[in-house]
Write a protein that holds these residues in place. Structure first.
Motif, PDB file in Angstrom:
ATOM      1  N   LEU A   1       0.686  -1.436  -0.434  1.00 19.92           N
ATOM      2  CA  LEU A   1       0.311  -0.311  -0.264  1.00 19.92           C
ATOM      3  C   LEU A   1       1.095   1.429  -0.269  1.00 19.92           C
ATOM      4  CD1 LEU A   1      -2.555  -1.010   2.673  1.00 19.92           C
ATOM      5  CD2 LEU A   1      -3.006  -0.587   0.013  1.00 19.92           C
ATOM      6  N   VAL A   2       1.650   1.493   0.172  1.00 20.42           N
ATOM      7  CA  VAL A   2       2.978   2.108   0.450  1.00 20.42           C
ATOM      8  C   VAL A   2       2.639   2.937  -0.855  1.00 20.42           C
ATOM      9  CG1 VAL A   2       5.354   2.827   1.515  1.00 20.42           C
ATOM     10  CG2 VAL A   2       4.206   1.190   1.995  1.00 20.42           C
ATOM     11  N   LYS A   3       3.195   2.266  -1.406  1.00 18.59           N
ATOM     12  CA  LYS A   3       4.464   2.984  -3.106  1.00 18.59           C
ATOM     13  C   LYS A   3       2.805   3.547  -3.663  1.00 18.59           C
ATOM     14  CE  LYS A   3       6.659   2.221  -7.451  1.00 18.59           C
ATOM     15  NZ  LYS A   3       7.174   0.716  -8.191  1.00 18.59           N
ATOM     16  N   PRO A   4       2.017   2.972  -4.098  1.00 17.33           N
ATOM     17  CA  PRO A   4       0.929   4.230  -4.489  1.00 17.33           C
ATOM     18  C   PRO A   4       0.123   5.109  -4.027  1.00 17.33           C
ATOM     19  CG  PRO A   4      -0.098   2.158  -4.107  1.00 17.33           C
ATOM     20  CD  PRO A   4       1.743   1.836  -3.593  1.00 17.33           C
ATOM     21  N   LEU A   5      -0.144   4.413  -2.819  1.00 17.42           N
ATOM     22  CA  LEU A   5      -0.560   5.847  -1.615  1.00 17.42           C
ATOM     23  C   LEU A   5       0.042   7.053  -0.784  1.00 17.42           C
ATOM     24  CD1 LEU A   5      -2.934   3.873   0.655  1.00 17.42           C
ATOM     25  CD2 LEU A   5      -2.885   4.815  -1.547  1.00 17.42           C
ATOM     26  N   SER A   6       1.364   6.471  -0.753  1.00 18.81           N
ATOM     27  CA  SER A   6       2.352   7.822  -0.836  1.00 18.81           C
ATOM     28  C   SER A   6       2.523   8.805  -2.203  1.00 18.81           C
ATOM     29  CB  SER A   6       3.821   7.094  -0.324  1.00 18.81           C
ATOM     30  OG  SER A   6       3.478   6.694   0.689  1.00 18.81           O
TER      31      SER A   6
ATOM     32  N   GLU B   1      -8.162   5.007  -9.932  1.00 21.38           N
ATOM     33  CA  GLU B   1      -6.964   5.621 -10.009  1.00 21.38           C
ATOM     34  C   GLU B   1      -5.479   4.843  -9.787  1.00 21.38           C
ATOM     35  OE1 GLU B   1      -7.036   9.705  -9.909  1.00 21.38           O
ATOM     36  OE2 GLU B   1      -9.014   9.734 -11.110  1.00 21.38           O
ATOM     37  N   LEU B   2      -5.860   4.460  -8.643  1.00 20.28           N
ATOM     38  CA  LEU B   2      -4.458   3.958  -8.157  1.00 20.28           C
ATOM     39  C   LEU B   2      -3.795   2.281  -8.785  1.00 20.28           C
ATOM     40  CD1 LEU B   2      -4.420   4.981  -4.376  1.00 20.28           C
ATOM     41  CD2 LEU B   2      -3.508   6.586  -6.494  1.00 20.28           C
ATOM     42  N   CYS B   3      -5.029   1.581  -9.730  1.00 18.92           N
ATOM     43  CA  CYS B   3      -4.763   0.457  -9.726  1.00 18.92           C
ATOM     44  C   CYS B   3      -4.361  -0.443  -8.651  1.00 18.92           C
ATOM     45  CB  CYS B   3      -3.536   0.689 -10.893  1.00 18.92           C
ATOM     46  SG  CYS B   3      -4.825   1.634 -12.044  1.00 18.92           S
ATOM     47  N   LEU B   4      -4.720  -0.775  -7.353  1.00 19.21           N
ATOM     48  CA  LEU B   4      -3.894  -1.868  -6.736  1.00 19.21           C
ATOM     49  C   LEU B   4      -5.178  -2.808  -7.297  1.00 19.21           C
ATOM     50  CD1 LEU B   4      -3.549   0.654  -3.020  1.00 19.21           C
ATOM     51  CD2 LEU B   4      -2.394  -1.351  -4.134  1.00 19.21           C
ATOM     52  N   THR B   5      -4.466  -3.456  -6.948  1.00 18.38           N
ATOM     53  CA  THR B   5      -5.541  -5.027  -6.377  1.00 18.38           C
ATOM     54  C   THR B   5      -4.419  -5.885  -5.425  1.00 18.38           C
ATOM     55  OG1 THR B   5      -4.491  -5.228  -9.002  1.00 18.38           O
ATOM     56  CG2 THR B   5      -5.424  -7.191  -8.370  1.00 18.38           C
ATOM     57  N   PHE B   6      -6.119  -6.144  -5.049  1.00 19.02           N
ATOM     58  CA  PHE B   6      -6.508  -7.304  -4.020  1.00 19.02           C
ATOM     59  C   PHE B   6      -6.426  -8.590  -4.596  1.00 19.02           C
ATOM     60  CE2 PHE B   6      -7.331  -3.039  -2.720  1.00 19.02           C
ATOM     61  CZ  PHE B   6      -6.579  -2.313  -1.725  1.00 19.02           C
TER      62      PHE B   6
ATOM     63  N   SER C   1       1.882   5.603 -16.880  1.00 19.59           N
ATOM     64  CA  SER C   1       2.856   4.139 -16.613  1.00 19.59           C
ATOM     65  C   SER C   1       2.398   3.249 -15.297  1.00 19.59           C
ATOM     66  CB  SER C   1       4.108   4.668 -15.979  1.00 19.59           C
ATOM     67  OG  SER C   1       5.042   3.788 -15.388  1.00 19.59           O
ATOM     68  N   ASP C   2       0.921   3.719 -14.166  1.00 16.04           N
ATOM     69  CA  ASP C   2       1.063   2.991 -13.403  1.00 16.04           C
ATOM     70  C   ASP C   2      -0.299   1.993 -13.769  1.00 16.04           C
ATOM     71  OD1 ASP C   2       2.623   3.318 -11.417  1.00 16.04           O
ATOM     72  OD2 ASP C   2       1.079   5.281 -10.479  1.00 16.04           O
ATOM     73  N   ILE C   3      -0.764   2.303 -15.060  1.00 15.12           N
ATOM     74  CA  ILE C   3      -2.039   1.707 -15.533  1.00 15.12           C
ATOM     75  C   ILE C   3      -1.892   0.456 -15.966  1.00 15.12           C
ATOM     76  CG2 ILE C   3      -3.115   3.295 -17.393  1.00 15.12           C
ATOM     77  CD1 ILE C   3      -5.792   2.140 -16.347  1.00 15.12           C
ATOM     78  N   VAL C   4      -0.686   1.008 -16.964  1.00 18.04           N
ATOM     79  CA  VAL C   4       0.038  -0.272 -17.618  1.00 18.04           C
ATOM     80  C   VAL C   4       0.424  -1.157 -17.245  1.00 18.04           C
ATOM     81  CG1 VAL C   4       1.880  -0.110 -19.632  1.00 18.04           C
ATOM     82  CG2 VAL C   4       0.409   1.177 -19.575  1.00 18.04           C
ATOM     83  N   PHE C   5       1.227  -0.970 -16.344  1.00 17.66           N
ATOM     84  CA  PHE C   5       2.230  -1.894 -14.960  1.00 17.66           C
ATOM     85  C   PHE C   5       0.674  -2.431 -14.673  1.00 17.66           C
ATOM     86  CE2 PHE C   5       3.833  -2.566 -11.041  1.00 17.66           C
ATOM     87  CZ  PHE C   5       5.060  -3.727 -11.181  1.00 17.66           C
ATOM     88  N   ALA C   6      -0.386  -2.296 -14.276  1.00 18.75           N
ATOM     89  CA  ALA C   6      -1.187  -2.715 -13.400  1.00 18.75           C
ATOM     90  C   ALA C   6      -1.480  -4.012 -14.114  1.00 18.75           C
ATOM     91  CB  ALA C   6      -1.949  -2.126 -13.129  1.00 18.75           C
TER      92      ALA C   6
ATOM     93  N   PRO D   1     -14.914 -14.220 -15.600  1.00 16.76           N
ATOM     94  CA  PRO D   1     -14.178 -13.100 -16.238  1.00 16.76           C
ATOM     95  C   PRO D   1     -13.447 -11.552 -15.143  1.00 16.76           C
ATOM     96  CG  PRO D   1     -16.233 -12.337 -15.434  1.00 16.76           C
ATOM     97  CD  PRO D   1     -15.972 -13.897 -14.702  1.00 16.76           C
ATOM     98  N   TYR D   2     -12.120 -10.586 -15.962  1.00 16.39           N
ATOM     99  CA  TYR D   2     -11.709 -10.058 -15.296  1.00 16.39           C
ATOM    100  C   TYR D   2     -12.785  -8.703 -14.760  1.00 16.39           C
ATOM    101  CZ  TYR D   2      -7.370 -12.557 -14.413  1.00 16.39           C
ATOM    102  OH  TYR D   2      -6.105 -12.353 -13.980  1.00 16.39           O
ATOM    103  N   PRO D   3     -12.841  -7.374 -14.467  1.00 19.98           N
ATOM    104  CA  PRO D   3     -13.846  -6.801 -13.644  1.00 19.98           C
ATOM    105  C   PRO D   3     -13.541  -5.840 -14.684  1.00 19.98           C
ATOM    106  CG  PRO D   3     -11.990  -6.831 -11.802  1.00 19.98           C
ATOM    107  CD  PRO D   3     -11.713  -7.982 -12.449  1.00 19.98           C
ATOM    108  N   GLN D   4     -14.519  -4.843 -14.820  1.00 18.03           N
ATOM    109  CA  GLN D   4     -14.323  -3.624 -14.930  1.00 18.03           C
ATOM    110  C   GLN D   4     -13.351  -2.738 -14.615  1.00 18.03           C
ATOM    111  OE1 GLN D   4     -14.687  -2.826 -18.315  1.00 18.03           O
ATOM    112  NE2 GLN D   4     -16.461  -4.571 -19.003  1.00 18.03           N
ATOM    113  N   GLN D   5     -12.785  -2.089 -15.286  1.00 14.17           N
ATOM    114  CA  GLN D   5     -11.484  -1.451 -14.888  1.00 14.17           C
ATOM    115  C   GLN D   5     -12.408   0.283 -14.073  1.00 14.17           C
ATOM    116  OE1 GLN D   5      -8.678  -1.993 -13.221  1.00 14.17           O
ATOM    117  NE2 GLN D   5      -7.814  -3.758 -13.755  1.00 14.17           N
ATOM    118  N   PRO D   6     -12.281  -0.111 -13.442  1.00 15.88           N
ATOM    119  CA  PRO D   6     -13.155   1.752 -13.143  1.00 15.88           C
ATOM    120  C   PRO D   6     -11.988   2.478 -13.630  1.00 15.88           C
ATOM    121  CG  PRO D   6     -11.841   0.448 -10.806  1.00 15.88           C
ATOM    122  CD  PRO D   6     -11.746  -0.279 -11.905  1.00 15.88           C
ATOM    123  N   PRO D   7     -12.712   2.187 -13.865  1.00 10.60           N
ATOM    124  CA  PRO D   7     -12.690   3.171 -15.412  1.00 10.60           C
ATOM    125  C   PRO D   7     -12.306   3.920 -13.887  1.00 10.60           C
ATOM    126  CG  PRO D   7     -14.934   3.556 -15.630  1.00 10.60           C
ATOM    127  CD  PRO D   7     -14.765   2.924 -14.554  1.00 10.60           C
TER     128      PRO D   7
END
Length: 832
Positions: free
Chosen positions: A17-22, A85-90, A661-666, A817-823
């Motif tokens: 959680l540290v990297k995207p939230l920071s 927008e943070l693309c955090l996957t749980f 870059s974040d969303i492409v990495f995710a 099915p993978y979920p819709q990214q919120p968009p």
């Protein structure tokens, strides 16, 4: 001994959680105490998650407290961070599936904080049920603690078992105990029904252990209800009804004993019913001779409940402290951004109107050669106003300064274009890869297409490109204006002697010195200068107005649950800038009146002047010099504004690049995970078609149809072995493909198999005292309030060991099915 039910915990994969939230904190809040405190809170949140989910939890209230604190913290930060927008996957594993030899446990990964909250809430209910099941029931304190935690579990668990182990005491009246027990039977029956209809859940080992307990408890609670209702009938001297209810209770406990004695102990209840029935029959046979009615004719027992599900109200923990208390919610942040934009528009509108008035004033005076014409009555010396304008241009760097600024603009523009192009290229490359894999795997590649997911980002990128195109047009206008005035600007930069030599001489007009017209014109120009100075002060005051809408937005959000940003901001802007707006309008009207008077006075002044060509040439040069000075100031201001615009846009584009870059990495991480699952799925697929096994090769008897199938108490007797098998028949691939696959029979295990083998359509528990169950159980809409994906899983009927499959193979399981990214002003340069 009573048998309590507990639910296993779900397990989660580690999440940083540290990297995207920071990154969000540092990009949103300026360096300072607030940012430092928020970054410290991010570290604490990450530690709290590891403590709550990263280790085995003891079945103790202290462990439950950690889960509650983490859930409360998730609820508190949800409105403060843009998790879409943070693309955090749980990633969470199924609580009831332990995996198999060829595949791990079922798990699901979603980029949704709601999914994380749902899973944590499940674990809260599950851990509460485990704590309750560990309590000592030999004393009242243990009973109360168990009841408290079971109530806690039911209140918090989503789609959990709607059941509670009632502790029925002799101190209660029989009528009340009967109704409580009858309601408890309903709870157990509903839980049994839901477990059966959870499609593929009964195949899990956990449900193989739970289902018989639920069915047994259903019978026992109904028997208890009938026992106490019979005592009530005895009090009313309805002795026949008493016997009928006790007989029905006897049948119920016999059913539980014969089918589920490995899971529950019914001896005490059975003995109590038996004694009551013997006494009732004896009294009725020798004394009352009351007719014993049929069970179906008995009046229904009422229902009563000691518990009810309570609404979830945060914070759940009494020790909760908001780590991000000083951070405002995203709704407030967005409203603040909109309010700041409205404020900037107001400031730009006021300052823009004043600057336009100043430009108009300078243009009119330059066209009239004022005030230089009044200062040039000698016809030889350089007018004082021209000398002041020359010194002002030289002090600001002259031509060299403005040329350097113009030279730097293309480099700043190119830097921004490169950042934008690189950002969009990342999206293009990832989308191309996604399309290639979609074409390769077809329907198996069941995640949101990148083209659909990137639409908001591409729209944002196109907006940036349009802004850059408008900026290029503004640059070109500035360059053209500079080209038109650069010669006269260069003349202003020369020393006084060279400047004087460049200005044509004219015959003196000494007769005008001291005339009334000159004095009036000079007074009017002085008044106009005062108006311009007042405008400069007023512009500074307008820019210095500061106000913070945070408190009002927070109050509105707390009171109304929403923020009417436009209404609140407009009202505040009217209050803050109302007086300034009136003063600006008065200033503009005063200038308009003075300019009109100056033009009339100048006509009279021109008529008195001696007209000759030398005087006209001199006046024309002086006009051009005055106009060059005004153009230099305006061009210099525009170029500096353009430089600042490009530098500010660079920071915004860098944030846009980080977002891409974040969303492409995710997406790459998600892609790699999906590829891994597809490879494992393909590897587990059979390499040859299935075929039917001849019926004589199977010695498993067909299952009984309808109702709950009792568990065999002993091992089945050995049957005569069939004769030697003939060779397998030749089966063509076409024939094999049309035949339905049949499960290979499994020999009965030495351990006790599950006591219930529901048929292809689940049946309700036996001896229900309420309306029969429908053929298909539809879960209510409140089943999952965080429904971030729809998983259409076919019904998988429960099949016990040692029994053949029911007719009709279930449809193939579709992959998840993978979920819709919120968009996501009126200055010279366009504003982003």
């Amino acid at each position: 001994m009573a048998t309590f039910i507990s639910v296993p915990l779900k397990k989660s994969s580690e999440v940083d959680l540290v990297k995207p939230l920071s990154k969000f904190v540092t990009s949103t809040y300026p360096p300072g105490e607030e940012q430092t405190e928020s970054l410290r809170a991010v570290e604490e949140l990450n530690k709290l998650r590891k403590s709550a989910l990263g280790r085995p939890l003891d079945k103790h209230e202290s462990s439950l407290e950690i889960l509650l604190r983490y859930y409360d913290q998730l609820c508190a930060i949800e409105p403060k961070f843009p998790f879409t927008e943070l693309c955090l996957t749980f990633t969470w594993k199924d609580a009831f599936d332990k995996g198999s030899l060829f595949g791990g446990s079922v798990k699901l990964a979603l980029a949704s904080l709601g999914y994380e909250k749902t899973c944590v809430l499940f674990n809260v209910g599950a851990l509460a049920s485990q704590i309750a099941s560990e309590q000592n029931l030999d004393n009242d304190e243990g009973l109360k603690t168990a009841a408290k935690f079971y109530q806690h579990s039911l209140s918090l668990s989503i789609d959990s078992f709607n059941c509670l182990m009632f502790h029925l005491t002799d101190k209660m009246k029989d009528a009340i105990v009967a109704k409580l027990a009858n309601q408890a039977a309903d709870y157990y029956g509903d839980a049994f029904k839901q477990c059966q209809y959870k499609e593929n859940l009964p195949k899990y080992f956990y449900f193989q252990e739970v289902l018989p307990v639920l069915a047994a408890k259903h019978c026992m609670m109904q028997a208890t209800a009938e026992l106490h209702q019979s005592a009530l009938a005895h009090q009313k001297k309805k002795f026949g009804e008493e016997i009928a209810r006790l007989q029905h209770a006897t049948e119920l406990v016999k059913t539980a004993a014969s089918r589920y004695d490995e899971y529950v102990n019914v001896k005490d209840l059975s003995d109590k019913i038996s004694r009551a029935l013997t006494a009732a029959k004896k009294d009725n046979d020798f004394i009352y001779h009351d007719r014993v009615p049929e069970v179906k004719d008995l009046e229904h027992i009422g229902k009563a409940s000691l518990v009810k599900a309570t609404a979830i109200q945060t914070p759940l923990s009494q020790k909760f402290t908001d780590l991000f208390e000083k951070m405002v919610p995203m709704a407030v942040q967005q409203s603040m951004s909109a309010a700041n934009s409205r404020k900037a528009d107001t400031v730009n509108r006021l300052t823009g109107s004043m600057r336009e008035a100043t430009n108009l004033c300078n243009g009119v005076l330059a066209s009239l050669n004022l005030p230089a014409a009044l200062e040039d009555l000698s016809g030889d010396a350089v007018p004082q106003s021209i000398l002041e304008k020359s010194r002002a241009v030289v002090q600001q760097g002259g031509l060299q300064s403005i040329e350097q600024l113009i030279k730097d603009l293309p480099e700043l523009l190119q830097r921004n274009r490169e950042i934008l192009d690189e950002s969009l290229k990342m999206l293009d490359d990832e989308e191309t890869t996604d399309n290639e894999l979609r074409g390769k795997f077809n329907q198996r590649w069941n995640r949101t297409p990148s083209g659909d997911l990137y639409k908001p980002l591409r729209a944002e990128g196109n907006n940036f490109r349009n802004i850059l195109d408008k900026a290029v047009q503004a640059d070109q206008v500035v360059k053209e204006r500079y080209t038109a005035h650069c010669e006269m600007i260069a003349l202003l930069c020369k020393p006084e002697n060279e400047l004087s030599a460049a200005i044509p001489s004219a015959n003196p007009a000494k007769t005008l010195q001291g005339s009334e017209v000159v004095n009036v014109l000079r007074a009017q120009l002085a008044q106009l200068d005062e108006v311009k100075r007042e405008r400069e002060v007023l512009e500074g005051e307008v820019k210095s107005v500061t106000f913070d809408m945070t408190a009002k937005f927070l109050t509105a959000l707390a009171q109304d649950g929403a923020i009417n940003e436009e209404t609140l901001t407009s009202s505040e802007l009217d209050t803050r800038y109302g007086s300034h707006t009136q003063r600006v309008q008065q200033n503009l009207r005063r200038q308009e009146e003075l300019l009109s008077q100056i033009q009339v006075s100048h006509q009279e002044f021109s008529a008195l002047k001696q007209s000759n060509s030398e005087a006209n040439n001199r006046e024309e040069v002086l006009k051009k010099l005055a106009s060059a000075h005004d153009s230099y100031i305006e061009i210099s201001c525009n170029i500096k504004e353009g430089t600042k615009f490009y530098n500010d846009l660079t920071e915004i584009l860098l944030k846009f690049q980080n977002k891409c870059s974040d969303i492409v990495f995710a997406r790459k991480t998600e892609r790699d995970e999906l590829l891994k699952e597809l490879q494992q799925s393909i590897a587990r697929e059979p390499s040859a078609p299935s075929f039917n096994v001849p019926s004589y090769q199977s010695n498993t008897p067909a299952p009984a149809s309808g109702g709950l199938t009792p568990v065999p108490r002993t091992q089945p007797q050995a049957k005569p072995q069939p004769p030697a098998r003939p060779p397998l028949p030749n089966i063509t691939p076409q024939a094999a493909s049309t035949s339905a696959p049949v499960s290979t029979p499994v020999a009965p295990s030495s351990t006790n198999p599950p006591p219930v083998a529901p048929p292809s359509q689940a049946q309700g528990p036996p001896y229900s005292t309420y309306q029969g169950y429908p053929g298909y159980y539809q879960m209510p809409m409140a089943y999952n309030p965080y429904a971030y994906g729809q998983f259409n899983m076919p019904y998988m009927p429960y099949q016990a060991q040692g029994q053949a499959g029911y007719p009709g193979a279930p449809p193939a399981q579709q992959p998840y099915p993978y979920p819709q990214q919120p968009p996501q002003q009126q200055p010279y340069y366009p504003q982003q």
